[in-house]
Design a protein around this motif. Structure first.
Motif, mmCIF file in Angstrom:
data_model
loop_
_atom_site.group_PDB
_atom_site.id
_atom_site.type_symbol
_atom_site.label_atom_id
_atom_site.label_comp_id
_atom_site.label_asym_id
_atom_site.label_seq_id
_atom_site.Cartn_x
_atom_site.Cartn_y
_atom_site.Cartn_z
ATOM 1 N N ARG A 98 2.291 -5.573 -4.928
ATOM 2 C CA ARG A 98 2.575 -4.988 -3.631
ATOM 3 C C ARG A 98 2.267 -6.033 -2.558
ATOM 4 N NH1 ARG A 98 -0.739 0.307 -2.786
ATOM 5 N NH2 ARG A 98 -2.225 -1.164 -1.918
ATOM 6 N N ASP A 99 3.115 -6.105 -1.556
ATOM 7 C CA ASP A 99 3.003 -7.147 -0.525
ATOM 8 C C ASP A 99 1.593 -7.294 0.035
ATOM 9 O OD1 ASP A 99 6.236 -6.573 1.070
ATOM 10 O OD2 ASP A 99 5.715 -7.439 -0.861
ATOM 11 N N ASP A 100 0.940 -6.188 0.328
ATOM 12 C CA ASP A 100 -0.376 -6.270 0.959
ATOM 13 C C ASP A 100 -1.457 -6.763 0.003
ATOM 14 O OD1 ASP A 100 -0.328 -3.868 -0.525
ATOM 15 O OD2 ASP A 100 -1.821 -2.942 0.807
ATOM 16 N N GLN A 101 -1.153 -6.866 -1.285
ATOM 17 C CA GLN A 101 -2.121 -7.375 -2.258
ATOM 18 C C GLN A 101 -2.201 -8.897 -2.249
ATOM 19 O OE1 GLN A 101 -4.264 -5.363 -4.274
ATOM 20 N NE2 GLN A 101 -3.552 -4.120 -2.560
ATOM 21 N N LEU A 102 -1.245 -9.540 -1.632
ATOM 22 C CA LEU A 102 -1.193 -11.010 -1.615
ATOM 23 C C LEU A 102 -1.266 -11.554 -0.196
ATOM 24 C CD1 LEU A 102 1.655 -11.360 -4.256
ATOM 25 C CD2 LEU A 102 -0.813 -11.463 -4.644
ATOM 26 N N ILE A 103 -1.908 -10.809 0.665
ATOM 27 C CA ILE A 103 -1.875 -11.112 2.099
ATOM 28 C C ILE A 103 -2.692 -12.348 2.481
ATOM 29 C CG2 ILE A 103 -3.802 -9.641 2.797
ATOM 30 C CD1 ILE A 103 -1.788 -8.681 5.062
ATOM 31 N N ASP A 104 -3.737 -12.657 1.706
ATOM 32 C CA ASP A 104 -4.560 -13.818 2.050
ATOM 33 C C ASP A 104 -4.953 -14.573 0.777
ATOM 34 O OD1 ASP A 104 -6.721 -12.401 0.896
ATOM 35 O OD2 ASP A 104 -7.330 -11.603 2.834
ATOM 36 N N ARG A 105 -5.515 -15.729 0.978
ATOM 37 C CA ARG A 105 -5.874 -16.607 -0.143
ATOM 38 C C ARG A 105 -6.845 -15.942 -1.109
ATOM 39 N NH1 ARG A 105 -6.592 -21.281 -2.523
ATOM 40 N NH2 ARG A 105 -8.351 -22.657 -2.426
ATOM 41 N N LYS A 106 -7.854 -15.258 -0.587
ATOM 42 C CA LYS A 106 -8.851 -14.596 -1.424
ATOM 43 C C LYS A 106 -8.177 -13.563 -2.340
ATOM 44 C CE LYS A 106 -13.008 -11.782 -1.189
ATOM 45 N NZ LYS A 106 -13.943 -11.062 -0.338
ATOM 46 N N SER A 107 -7.262 -12.788 -1.805
ATOM 47 C CA SER A 107 -6.557 -11.773 -2.601
ATOM 48 C C SER A 107 -5.691 -12.416 -3.670
ATOM 49 C CB SER A 107 -5.670 -10.909 -1.697
ATOM 50 O OG SER A 107 -6.446 -10.254 -0.732
ATOM 51 N N ARG A 108 -4.991 -13.473 -3.301
ATOM 52 C CA ARG A 108 -4.135 -14.165 -4.269
ATOM 53 C C ARG A 108 -4.958 -14.753 -5.414
ATOM 54 N NH1 ARG A 108 -1.642 -15.479 0.649
ATOM 55 N NH2 ARG A 108 -2.638 -17.503 0.723
ATOM 56 N N ILE A 109 -6.100 -15.345 -5.094
ATOM 57 C CA ILE A 109 -6.968 -15.926 -6.123
ATOM 58 C C ILE A 109 -7.513 -14.832 -7.044
ATOM 59 C CG2 ILE A 109 -9.185 -17.086 -6.499
ATOM 60 C CD1 ILE A 109 -8.475 -18.825 -4.034
ATOM 61 N N GLN A 110 -7.868 -13.687 -6.481
ATOM 62 C CA GLN A 110 -8.362 -12.577 -7.299
ATOM 63 C C GLN A 110 -7.308 -12.157 -8.320
ATOM 64 O OE1 GLN A 110 -9.680 -9.067 -5.187
ATOM 65 N NE2 GLN A 110 -9.421 -7.802 -7.000
ATOM 66 N N TRP A 111 -6.059 -11.976 -7.864
ATOM 67 C CA TRP A 111 -4.995 -11.581 -8.790
ATOM 68 C C TRP A 111 -4.686 -12.692 -9.798
ATOM 69 C CZ3 TRP A 111 -3.680 -6.973 -10.033
ATOM 70 C CH2 TRP A 111 -3.766 -5.929 -9.105
ATOM 71 N N GLU A 112 -4.693 -13.929 -9.333
ATOM 72 C CA GLU A 112 -4.461 -15.046 -10.260
ATOM 73 C C GLU A 112 -5.488 -15.024 -11.378
ATOM 74 O OE1 GLU A 112 -4.621 -18.560 -7.833
ATOM 75 O OE2 GLU A 112 -2.791 -18.031 -6.762
#
Length: 102
Positions: free
Chosen positions: A74-88
């Motif tokens: 979902r778009d709001d799950q990748l809104i910032d670097r911290k969120s992207r790293i968590q999902w990665e």
């Protein structure tokens, strides 16, 4: 959980796991991410790949019998670097922890 609204549609899923055929890889992904996020994981949602024919999967995986899934965040799950790293990190941990993915 949060409900995300965009362009008139509502998506309660943080991550959608889409697939054309249910395989061990699909079951593994649903369990792994479901254990972490509960009902916020979409099983063939927001799109059902059994009904759609997406380009990459229909061209490069399905004709050759290669297990495949699509992870749609979902778009709001990748809104910032911290969120992207968590999902990665979660995706990498799923791949490394599961024999059905390798």
């Amino acid at each position: 959980g949060d409900v995300y609204k965009r362009q008139g549609s509502t998506h309660p899923w943080k991550l959608g796991i889409q697939y054309p055929v249910e395989t061990n890889m699909v079951k593994s992904a649903l369990k792994f991410f479901g254990d972490i996020h509960g009902d916020e994981i979409g099983d063939n949602r927001p799109y059902n790949l059994r009904e759609l024919s997406p380009g990459a999967i229909s061209l490069h995986a399905a004709p050759y019998g290669i297990d495949n899934i699509e992870l749609e965040f979902r778009d709001d799950q990748l809104i910032d670097r911290k969120s992207r790293i968590q999902w990665e990190n979660e995706v990498v941990n799923w791949i490394l922890s599961d024999q059905n993915v390798k």
